[in-house]
Structure formats: C-alpha cells, structure tokens
Write a protein that holds these residues in place. Structure first.
Motif, PDB file in Angstrom:
ATOM      1  N   VAL A 784       0.845  -1.197   0.000  1.00 42.10           N
ATOM      2  CA  VAL A 784       0.000   0.000   0.000  1.00 42.10           C
ATOM      3  C   VAL A 784       0.880   1.246   0.000  1.00 42.10           C
ATOM      4  CG1 VAL A 784      -1.748   1.259   1.323  1.00 42.10           C
ATOM      5  CG2 VAL A 784      -1.847  -1.239   1.177  1.00 42.10           C
ATOM      6  N   ALA A 785       0.439   2.288  -0.676  1.00 39.29           N
ATOM      7  CA  ALA A 785       1.175   3.555  -0.701  1.00 39.29           C
ATOM      8  C   ALA A 785       1.411   4.051   0.724  1.00 39.29           C
ATOM      9  CB  ALA A 785       0.409   4.594  -1.506  1.00 39.29           C
ATOM     10  N   LEU A 786       2.592   4.650   0.967  1.00 38.36           N
ATOM     11  CA  LEU A 786       2.991   5.044   2.319  1.00 38.36           C
ATOM     12  C   LEU A 786       1.982   5.984   2.970  1.00 38.36           C
ATOM     13  CD1 LEU A 786       6.821   5.618   1.824  1.00 38.36           C
ATOM     14  CD2 LEU A 786       5.710   3.772   3.078  1.00 38.36           C
ATOM     15  N   GLY A 787       1.431   6.907   2.216  1.00 39.88           N
ATOM     16  CA  GLY A 787       0.523   7.879   2.813  1.00 39.88           C
ATOM     17  C   GLY A 787      -0.694   7.238   3.441  1.00 39.88           C
ATOM     18  N   PHE A 790      -1.242   6.072   7.265  1.00 41.99           N
ATOM     19  CA  PHE A 790      -1.575   7.007   8.339  1.00 41.99           C
ATOM     20  C   PHE A 790      -2.965   7.597   8.176  1.00 41.99           C
ATOM     21  CE2 PHE A 790       2.998   6.888   7.710  1.00 41.99           C
ATOM     22  CZ  PHE A 790       3.427   6.506   8.981  1.00 41.99           C
ATOM     23  N   ASP A 791      -3.850   6.905   7.404  1.00 37.45           N
ATOM     24  CA  ASP A 791      -5.246   7.336   7.333  1.00 37.45           C
ATOM     25  C   ASP A 791      -5.899   7.191   8.705  1.00 37.45           C
ATOM     26  OD1 ASP A 791      -4.953   7.815   4.661  1.00 37.45           O
ATOM     27  OD2 ASP A 791      -5.979   5.985   3.990  1.00 37.45           O
ATOM     28  N   ALA A 792      -7.091   7.783   8.852  1.00 38.60           N
ATOM     29  CA  ALA A 792      -7.823   7.647  10.108  1.00 38.60           C
ATOM     30  C   ALA A 792      -8.073   6.173  10.431  1.00 38.60           C
ATOM     31  CB  ALA A 792      -9.143   8.407  10.025  1.00 38.60           C
ATOM     32  N   ARG A 793      -8.406   5.408   9.389  1.00 40.52           N
ATOM     33  CA  ARG A 793      -8.451   3.945   9.515  1.00 40.52           C
ATOM     34  C   ARG A 793      -7.301   3.441   8.654  1.00 40.52           C
ATOM     35  NH1 ARG A 793     -13.036   2.544  12.107  1.00 40.52           N
ATOM     36  NH2 ARG A 793     -12.691   0.313  11.737  1.00 40.52           N
ATOM     37  N   PRO A 794      -6.117   3.247   9.274  1.00 40.70           N
ATOM     38  CA  PRO A 794      -4.897   3.021   8.498  1.00 40.70           C
ATOM     39  C   PRO A 794      -4.956   1.730   7.685  1.00 40.70           C
ATOM     40  CG  PRO A 794      -4.531   2.512  10.806  1.00 40.70           C
ATOM     41  CD  PRO A 794      -5.877   3.162  10.725  1.00 40.70           C
ATOM     42  N   GLN A 795      -4.402   1.801   6.502  1.00 36.79           N
ATOM     43  CA  GLN A 795      -4.240   0.605   5.689  1.00 36.79           C
ATOM     44  C   GLN A 795      -2.856   0.011   5.942  1.00 36.79           C
ATOM     45  OE1 GLN A 795      -5.659   0.840   1.583  1.00 36.79           O
ATOM     46  NE2 GLN A 795      -6.503   2.860   2.016  1.00 36.79           N
ATOM     47  N   LEU A 843      14.764   4.234   1.947  1.00 36.74           N
ATOM     48  CA  LEU A 843      13.497   4.463   2.620  1.00 36.74           C
ATOM     49  C   LEU A 843      13.184   5.948   2.713  1.00 36.74           C
ATOM     50  CD1 LEU A 843      13.521   1.886   5.549  1.00 36.74           C
ATOM     51  CD2 LEU A 843      12.716   1.613   3.200  1.00 36.74           C
ATOM     52  N   SER A 844      11.889   6.239   2.841  1.00 37.34           N
ATOM     53  CA  SER A 844      11.437   7.623   2.974  1.00 37.34           C
ATOM     54  C   SER A 844      11.530   8.053   4.432  1.00 37.34           C
ATOM     55  CB  SER A 844       9.985   7.750   2.499  1.00 37.34           C
ATOM     56  OG  SER A 844       9.831   7.302   1.176  1.00 37.34           O
ATOM     57  N   THR A 845      11.579   9.353   4.624  1.00 41.85           N
ATOM     58  CA  THR A 845      11.455   9.905   5.976  1.00 41.85           C
ATOM     59  C   THR A 845       9.987  10.190   6.242  1.00 41.85           C
ATOM     60  OG1 THR A 845      11.734  12.167   5.213  1.00 41.85           O
ATOM     61  CG2 THR A 845      13.731  10.939   5.814  1.00 41.85           C
ATOM     62  N   ALA A 846       9.677  10.506   7.498  1.00 47.93           N
ATOM     63  CA  ALA A 846       8.290  10.783   7.855  1.00 47.93           C
ATOM     64  C   ALA A 846       7.727  11.924   7.034  1.00 47.93           C
ATOM     65  CB  ALA A 846       8.193  11.092   9.345  1.00 47.93           C
ATOM     66  N   ALA A 847       8.486  12.996   6.885  1.00 50.26           N
ATOM     67  CA  ALA A 847       7.994  14.160   6.170  1.00 50.26           C
ATOM     68  C   ALA A 847       7.727  13.857   4.703  1.00 50.26           C
ATOM     69  CB  ALA A 847       8.987  15.311   6.309  1.00 50.26           C
ATOM     70  N   SER A 848       8.673  13.142   4.055  1.00 51.29           N
ATOM     71  CA  SER A 848       8.485  12.862   2.629  1.00 51.29           C
ATOM     72  C   SER A 848       7.377  11.828   2.399  1.00 51.29           C
ATOM     73  CB  SER A 848       9.798  12.376   2.019  1.00 51.29           C
ATOM     74  OG  SER A 848      10.223  11.159   2.636  1.00 51.29           O
ATOM     75  N   ALA A 849       7.228  10.871   3.323  1.00 52.23           N
ATOM     76  CA  ALA A 849       6.207   9.847   3.143  1.00 52.23           C
ATOM     77  C   ALA A 849       4.803  10.408   3.293  1.00 52.23           C
ATOM     78  CB  ALA A 849       6.414   8.721   4.156  1.00 52.23           C
ATOM     79  N   THR A 850       4.645  11.431   4.142  1.00 50.34           N
ATOM     80  CA  THR A 850       3.303  11.961   4.407  1.00 50.34           C
ATOM     81  C   THR A 850       3.115  13.363   3.862  1.00 50.34           C
ATOM     82  OG1 THR A 850       4.000  12.854   6.560  1.00 50.34           O
ATOM     83  CG2 THR A 850       3.174  10.589   6.512  1.00 50.34           C
ATOM     84  N   ALA A 858       9.158  10.707  15.723  1.00 50.06           N
ATOM     85  CA  ALA A 858       8.297  10.679  16.908  1.00 50.06           C
ATOM     86  C   ALA A 858       6.836  10.843  16.514  1.00 50.06           C
ATOM     87  CB  ALA A 858       8.715  11.775  17.884  1.00 50.06           C
ATOM     88  N   ALA A 859       6.579  11.685  15.504  1.00 52.73           N
ATOM     89  CA  ALA A 859       5.206  11.887  15.055  1.00 52.73           C
ATOM     90  C   ALA A 859       4.652  10.622  14.416  1.00 52.73           C
ATOM     91  CB  ALA A 859       5.150  13.050  14.067  1.00 52.73           C
ATOM     92  N   VAL A 860       5.519   9.850  13.759  1.00 54.12           N
ATOM     93  CA  VAL A 860       5.077   8.576  13.168  1.00 54.12           C
ATOM     94  C   VAL A 860       4.563   7.650  14.260  1.00 54.12           C
ATOM     95  CG1 VAL A 860       5.901   6.478  12.038  1.00 54.12           C
ATOM     96  CG2 VAL A 860       6.557   8.710  11.144  1.00 54.12           C
ATOM     97  N   ALA A 861       5.375   7.480  15.324  1.00 48.50           N
ATOM     98  CA  ALA A 861       4.969   6.593  16.415  1.00 48.50           C
ATOM     99  C   ALA A 861       3.693   7.088  17.082  1.00 48.50           C
ATOM    100  CB  ALA A 861       6.098   6.485  17.426  1.00 48.50           C
ATOM    101  N   ALA A 862       3.576   8.413  17.239  1.00 51.92           N
ATOM    102  CA  ALA A 862       2.378   8.963  17.875  1.00 51.92           C
ATOM    103  C   ALA A 862       1.139   8.737  17.017  1.00 51.92           C
ATOM    104  CB  ALA A 862       2.586  10.454  18.138  1.00 51.92           C
TER     105      ALA A 862
END
Length: 917
Positions: A784-787, A790-795, A843-850, A858-862
């Motif tokens: 599944v695409a990285l974005g 982090f959906d409300a109901r994550p895939q 691999l992508s970073t959090a900022a580039s992936a989202t 830290a925001a990824v884990a949260a």
C-alpha cells in the motif's frame, strides 16, 4: 419404517367432461397420451361417482398409451396369438441394450464420443422410426453415402440392436403395435369392445394403423374431448421480463385460488424444464411465503410443480450412489464433501457439521479426488467409530468380480446397511417415497439380467447410475389448487382457469430440431416431430386450440423483453384479443396462502466486549481486519469464520509466499550479516542458497502429502524459482545496504492493548550500523502507498503494530526504521519509513512519506499509537458493524459475504462508507 399418511381426496378438479363420462358409462376404455391425463380423468370419475351418492363404484378404465399397448401384448401372448411370443422388454432393459450396442460400436469407431448421449439419441430415433415409419426396417434401404455419417451410424446400430433383440427372443415397446398388426390376433378376445381416445393432439402413423386395424376388426374407436368447459374466455397479456411474467401468473393463480379454494388452476410454463428452480423459488415466495421458514420444509404447499428431478439427484439417493461409487474408485472432492454433509449417514443431528469441516482440509491440501482410504483416514479425526464402521464395510465388499445385476443388488444392499445408510432419522413423507423409489430402482436393475449378462463392478455401477439418472422422481403430495406444468404435460388437461406463459415469437412455435440420426428427408416426408418449421407450426396451432378450450378462463402471455432484447408475441396469439386477465371474483383466502409473519429487527453490529486479559488470535492481522471492516475482524478472529479454500492448479500464492519466507529465514540463519554475505564467493553463495531453498521446501509450508498431489514437474520448478528469487533479492536489496546484522528471525512478541493481548512473529529484525534496529517484513504481494499507512483507519498497519510492540517490549532499544522487503519479481525493493534518510536507504522519511503531515519519527509513532489504539478500542468494546473501507478490493479479499450479506444492504445501512464507495 412407518408409512406416510395417505393423501387427502383430491377436491381440486373440474367436472368430468361429458364425452368422457359417456364413453366410460358405455364400457369403453379411455386411452390417453400420458400418465398425468389418465390420473386426472380417473380422479374426476371417482369424484363424480362420490358426488352422485355412490359408496362403491367400478374403477374408471382409463390407461395411458404405453401401458395399454403393453397390456394388449401381454393379453395376446397369453391367448397364444402373437407370432413366436417374444417377451416384451421394459424401458430400462431397452435403454441398457441401446447403451451396450452404441458403446460397443463407439469403442472401435470413436472412443471419445459421448456413448450415453448417443445411446439416448439412438433410442429416440428407433422410437420415431417405428412411430412414423411404415412398420418395416427402413434403415436397411438407406444409402450410407447419401444420408450422411450420423444416419449411417444409426443404421449400423439399429441392425446390431435388432440382432440383440432376436438373440434375446424379445421385442421392445416401439415394435409392439406393428407386431400385433402382423400377428392379426382375434381382437375381440383381447381388446375392449370400445376405445375412446382422449387428449391426442396428433396421433402418430403407427397409432393410426393400430386404431384402424382395431376398427376394421369391429372395435369401436372414437375420439373424445377431455375438456368439460362449454364457454371459453381467452385473453392475451404482454408482461415485462420472463421472471415478471411468471410472477404475474402466480399472483393471478393465487387470487383465483383464494376466491374459489376448490378450483383447479393451471399455470403452464413453456420452458419449465430449464426454469424449474426459478419457478419453484417464485412459487414459494408468492404462493406460500409463510412456509419458507425453518421447520416448514415438509408442510403441504398450495401448488404442485411437475417435471420431477432425476432420482440420482434426490439427496438420499445421491448419497447411496456415491457410497457405492467409492467401491470402484474415487469421488471428485465436491461429491465426497457433499456425501459427508449428508443427513443420511449415521450420527446425531450435529454430526454432519463435524464432517463438513473435512472438506476444507481436502481443499487446503489441493485434493481433486477422494478414495475410500483418504475418506476414512480423514473421517477418523472427526468420527472415529463411523470411520471404523465404514472401513470394515468397504473391506467386506470384496474385490472387482463379475456378477449379474441381481447379485450386485444383493451386495449393494449389504454394503449400504453396513455403512449405516440411510441414517437413523425417521424419514418424512418425501424421503420415505424416495427410499421406496430406491428399492424399485434396484428391482428394475435386477431385471437387466437377461440383456446384460455378468457385469464388472465399474460397468454395474455405471448402469445403475444411468438408470437413476433416467428415472424421474416426484413425491406424491396432498392435492393442491394450483398445478404448475410444462407445455406438453398440459395437453388435454382440464382446468377451471389456465395461464400459459412464455409464448414469445422467437420460441413459439419452437424451431425445428430433427433427430440427427434419422435422414432429414425421411423425417420431413413423414411429419416426424421437430423435423421442419412447417411441422412445428401445425403442431403448435393444434396444441394452442386445445389449450384454448382447456378452461372457461384462459390467459396466453408473452414477455416483452428478455436478456436485453425485445420480444414480440407469437403470431399464433393473433387469433385472440389482447387485454388484461379476466377479473377475479371476491373470496376468502385459505390459511395455506397466509403471508409470512412480521420480521423483528435487531442490531447485529455489536459483538460482546472482550474480557480483560484475553489473548486474541490473529495478531497484527486482527488490527488490519478491524481497519478494513469491523465485521470481518469479528467474524474471522472472534467467531473463527474463514473463506472457503480455493485451489487452482499448482501452488497457491500464499504457499509460494510462505516458501519465500522460509527460504530467506534459512539463508540468514546461515549467513547472519552483510559482511558474511559479501565474503561468500559465487560457488559458496550458490551452495548456501541451495541449502536454504532445500530447507524451505522440506518445511511446513507445503507438506509431503501436498507435494504428492501436485504434478511432479512442480517441485524442481519451484526450487528453481526460489533460487532465482533469493539471488535477485540479495543483489537488489541487500548487497548495497550499509553494514547490518540480522538480530532476530521469526521472533515472537506480545502486545497488550486496550485490555487484551495480541501475539505475533516478526519476520526479521536487523541491527543497523548506528546501533538502532530495523523491523523488516517480507512481502511477496503488492504494498500500500505510504501515505495510506496514516489514514484515520490506516491501511496495512502491520509495521505500525510491530513498532508499538517493539517499543513496549524493549523500551531501551531505538527503532530506526520499519520496512517491507518487497519480493515481487517485477518490483524488488524496499518500501518503508526511516528516522532519517541515512538509516536504510532508499526508505522515505516521515515528512516525505506523508507530504509534511508528520514532521519526524516521533510523530510517526504517535500517529500509529492513536490510530491503532482506536482500532484496538473498537475490538475491545465489540464493534462489529458491516462497514468495509470499500466494496471493491476490501470485499474481494474478504470471502465472508455469505455471513454479512453486504449485497442486501443499502447505502444508508453502509453508514460512513458511502463517500468511499
């Protein structure tokens, strides 16, 4: 076995036609073209006698053509007036003889031809040859070069069949009339003084010859009308689709039966044989909806549906035939599974549920056929006593000997009794009649001795099954107001009201379909049925005229569209006016037509909450299923529901993926880190890969029995595939990385979440150069695409679950990356997120992936803590609503639609998924 209660007297019949009543009163024998009309006229005669106040009366002399002809022959033989007195073969004996003749010929001429189908066609051609021919052996005069290959083959078969009859000193029913005429018996000794023909639309040439011979001998032969109605009202009605047409006819029939409960209502369906299941379903829904509830299967219906099913398809008989078939070989897995689900085996009411689960194991193992050994072996795990009983019964059934049919019947009865068929339940009326039909079938099979000789086990079973498939079974039931019949069955039947459906121009008159085994010119010269369009038109006109007089109120109808094309009315309907059906007089509805009870609405979207401390099955897959659709999660991981196993040819994608996982795990247990990988020369690398692949192929993903059921070439092919996959992945995904060491392989973890626990295994954990770890999961399918992670109901929340579990289990250990190692041959590479770009390139970073939605690691884990925590809370509280993310990919992957019935939900019931659909 107790007998079923006798049916009540039939009050649903119009009055006996005056012409028939007069003929019977004068002592005539009434001959009909079929059994149904003979039964109807006999019942009308009995009702008229009872209505006249009689307590005792003579039975009506009403017999169908075939039975009357056989009686004439037996009487002629008994009087010593038939030439050479050959015995008369039964229909079963004649059919068996035809199968033997045709099979023997095709074994040398064309072994791939359908012998059973060819034999049935040959039997029909033989009957038509005598019914419409001049009474001689006309096939002998055919020019094989002129008539074509198929008639030439039939001429050859007819000669062999005739010779077989001569050797057996027998004749069949098709020959009786002409043999009687040639023998010229003294008709007044064996024939009735008067014969009345009722319901014959078009007598055959043979029938006309016989009736003419009888008349010449002084027997009074007349044609009488079986219909009592003096006035007819005929309407033509156009309906929408064929289904709407049948529904209209059934609503009309119900209204008339409600107004006049003692009336005889007829619904004639042109193509009833092809639409029997659809018509039955509509009749259940329209005529007796209250009887569709559990426990009402055996309740009397307000309708009768003709054209019974083949005896071989009746459930209790199908079980017996399959049990016998196992003595001679294997059953296809679907038939073996149907047998285990049968209620006609020993055991309590829940036994079939235990046995039904065996099918899933067979399908998971990729079995195509099941023999006695495999069946009893797998049955032993569910019902050991039954498995032992079956093993003893089959062992006692003996080897492959040869015996006459009578001896086979005795052996089969002993085997079925030893197995425990037909179970321990008390049969209902329909089952009781089916078991009686089975006894009759064995008796009929035993009569094949004179024409079959000694048969091997396989031939005997094939002959028994063929006989069961040719035998129609329709259990007798209580008389019903509404009769649903086929077009030919309705010929000559009287009704109080009649609806004839399906009279569209493209099907009525029916197209010509001559028998391919008879010369076309010969058929057309003699007016053989289905031989020409002109012949079908003349017959259709005569039949329509008869149907139009069958009741005081008649409706002819046709659909206006079918399969997306427009339908015109048959040109034969032009003789009657179009309009609405006749009005229905007011009346009181009988209780048999009561509507279904009101339904109670319940909310089934809430499952019980999960008790604190419970260890739930499913691991990360449970969280993913809850995100995809809460119902799917509850059904699959709390109720234990699973989609039915589906096996194609070869290994399944799941099995191939498991083999890749095992091979990579075995490789890294041997190698351990990147440095060791780079140190291997080509030969050592090949040897290590070979060892890892060999270990995977010997592993648990595909066991020895599964391999044994697969084509032999598959194992070396799979070995080669895995070798190439590992080599390609090591080159594309591992060699170019920074230094790493494989820290854990298939390591277990437990995650406490919202009061319950999840347990799972991580494919692999690497220690990176900076001391942090990377969580790696192998993925042989799509990602599944990285974005969307982090959906409300994550895939695809699997890596998120692993991250949270790792942090909980090892808080002192830094997790620097989570990634899928994508092993698709056309898309090898890494898909994931790292704390920074240098941890595990590319691999992508959090900022580039989202796209900036998440600033850092830290925001990824949260984010995962919030979204996965919400899903876990839903599971804990029992949220199980049918709410798929989308009804496309989510539902295609689910396979539980028969439980959620999503196709019956409207957009409002789907809730918030409306925009996503």
């Amino acid at each position: 076995m107790p007998a079923p209660p006798a049916p009540a007297p039939d009050t649903h019949r119009p009055s006996l036609a005056p012409a028939v009543a007069e003929a019977l009163a004068a002592g005539a024998t009434v001959v009909t073209p079929n059994n149904r009309l003979a039964r109807r006229l006999s019942a009308q005669h009995d009702a008229a006698s009872q209505a006249a106040g009689l307590r005792v009366w003579p039975s009506a002399a009403v017999v169908p053509w075939n039975a009357w002809l056989a009686t004439l022959w037996r009487d002629a033989v008994g009087a010593g007036n038939a030439d050479d007195a050959p015995r008369l073969l039964t229909a079963a004996q004649a059919a068996h003889l035809w199968r033997r003749v045709v099979a023997n010929d095709l074994a040398h001429a064309a072994p791939l031809t359908d012998a059973a189908g060819a034999a049935a066609l040959a039997g029909e051609a033989w009957e038509r040859l005598h019914a419409f021919g001049a009474g001689g052996e006309s096939w002998r005069g055919w020019d094989s070069t002129a008539v074509g290959e198929d008639p030439a083959a039939f001429a050859r078969w007819a000669e062999s069949y005739r010779q077989a009859l001569r050797e057996a000193q027998a004749i069949d029913l098709a020959q009786v009339a002409d043999r009687l005429l040639r023998a010229a018996p003294p008709w007044r000794e064996i024939a009735p003084a008067a014969i009345a023909l009722a319901g014959f639309v078009e007598p055959t040439a043979q029938q006309r010859r016989l009736f003419g011979g009888l008349a010449a001998a002084g027997v009074a032969v007349t044609q009488v009308d079986a219909v009592a109605s003096a006035e007819q009202r005929v309407e033509v009605l156009a309906c929408g689709t064929p289904r709407e047409e049948i529904a209209s006819a059934l609503h009309w029939a119900r209204a008339r039966a409600e107004a006049a409960p003692d009336a005889a209502i007829g619904v004639v369906v042109l193509d009833l044989a092809a639409r029997r299941d659809e018509v039955r379903a509509l009749a259940e829904d329209i005529l007796c909806p209250a009887l569709q509830w559990p426990g009402q299967q055996a309740a009397a219906r307000p309708y009768n549906l003709s054209l019974g099913t083949a005896l071989a398809d009746v459930p209790c008989i199908a079980a017996a035939l399959d049990l016998l078939a196992l003595t001679g070989g294997a059953l296809a897995v679907d038939r073996a599974a149907r047998l285990l689900r049968s209620r006609y085996l020993p055991g309590d009411d829940a036994a079939w549920l235990r046995r039904a689960a065996i099918e899933a194991r067979w399908r998971e193992a990729g079995r195509d056929e099941i023999d006695v050994a495999a069946l009893t072996r797998t049955l032993a795990g569910a019902e050991a006593p039954l498995a032992q009983r079956w093993r003893a019964a089959y062992d006692a059934s003996g080897g492959a000997g040869r015996a006459v049919p009578r001896e086979w019947c005795q052996a089969w009865r002993r085997l079925l009794a030893g197995i425990g068929w037909p179970g321990e339940r008390t049969p209902d009326s329909a089952e009781y009649q089916a078991l009686g039909a089975w006894d009759d079938l064995l008796v009929t099979f035993a009569t094949l001795d004179p024409v079959s000789g000694r048969l091997g086990r396989g031939d005997a079973l094939a002959a028994l099954r063929a006989l069961a498939e040719e035998t129609l079974f329709q259990p007798e039931s209580a008389p019903a107001a509404i009769q649903i019949v086929g077009l030919l069955e309705a010929a000559g039947l009287p009704f109080d009201a009649l609806w004839v459906a399906g009279l569209a121009a493209d099907v009525w008159p029916p197209p010509a379909r001559p028998n391919p085994l008879l010369p076309l010119a010969w058929q057309r010269e003699r007016g053989v049925p289905r031989s020409s369009a002109r012949r079908e038109l003349d017959y259709a006109r005569a039949l329509m005229a008869q149907l139009a007089r069958a009741a005081p109120q008649v409706v002819f109808s046709h659909p206006q569209r079918s399969d997306d094309h427009h339908c015109e009315a048959s040109a034969l309907l032009a003789a009657w006016a179009s309009g609405p059906p006749p009005p229905v007089p007011a009346g009181t509805a009988p209780t048999m037509f009561a509507d279904r009870p009101a339904l109670a609405a319940i909310d089934d979207g809430q499952a019980p909450s999960v008790p604190a401390g419970t260890l739930l099955r499913g691991g990360a897959a449970l969280i993913e299923a809850q995100s995809d659709c809460p119902f799917r999660a509850a059904a699959a991981y709390r109720l234990g529901a699973a989609p039915w196993p589906r096996r194609g040819e070869g290994l399944s994608p799941l099995e191939r993926g498991q083999l890749a996982h095992l091979a990579l795990a075995a490789f890294w247990r041997r190698v351990g880190d990147r440095a060791s990988l780079l140190a291997l020369d080509a030969r050592a690398l090949d040897a290590t890969v070979d060892d890892a692949v060999g270990e995977a192929l010997r592993g648990t993903a595909v066991d020895e029995r599964r391999w044994a059921g697969l084509p032999p070439a598959l194992l070396p092919g799979e070995r080669d595939r895995l070798r190439r996959l590992l080599q390609a992945w090591l080159d594309a995904g591992e060699r170019g990385r920074q230094d790493f060491a494989v820290l854990e392989i298939e390591s277990p973890l437990t995650l406490q979440f919202a009061g319950f626990a999840l347990r799972f295994r991580q494919d692999r954990v690497d220690r990176l150069a900076d001391g942090s770890v990377a969580i790696i999961d192998y993925k042989t399918g799509t990602t599944v695409a990285l974005g969307k992670w982090f959906d409300a109901r994550p895939q695809a929340p699997q890596l998120g679950v692993y991250l949270l579990a790792r942090r909980a289990a090892y808080p002192e250990q830094a997790v620097g990356a989570v990634a899928y190692a994508r092993l698709a041959p056309d898309a090898l590479g890494w898909v994931g997120i790292a704390a920074d770009a240098d941890r595990l390139p590319p691999l992508s970073t959090a900022a580039s992936a989202t796209r900036g939605a998440l600033a850092d690691w830290a925001a990824v884990a949260a984010a995962w803590q919030a979204s996965i925590g919400a899903l876990a809370q839903e599971i804990a509280t029992g949220v199980a609503v049918v709410r798929p993310r989308d009804t496309g990919s989510t539902c295609r992957r689910c396979g539980l639609q028969s439980l959620c019935r999503i196709d019956g939900l409207d957009a409002d019931a789907m809730g918030e998924t409306g925009d996503e659909r």
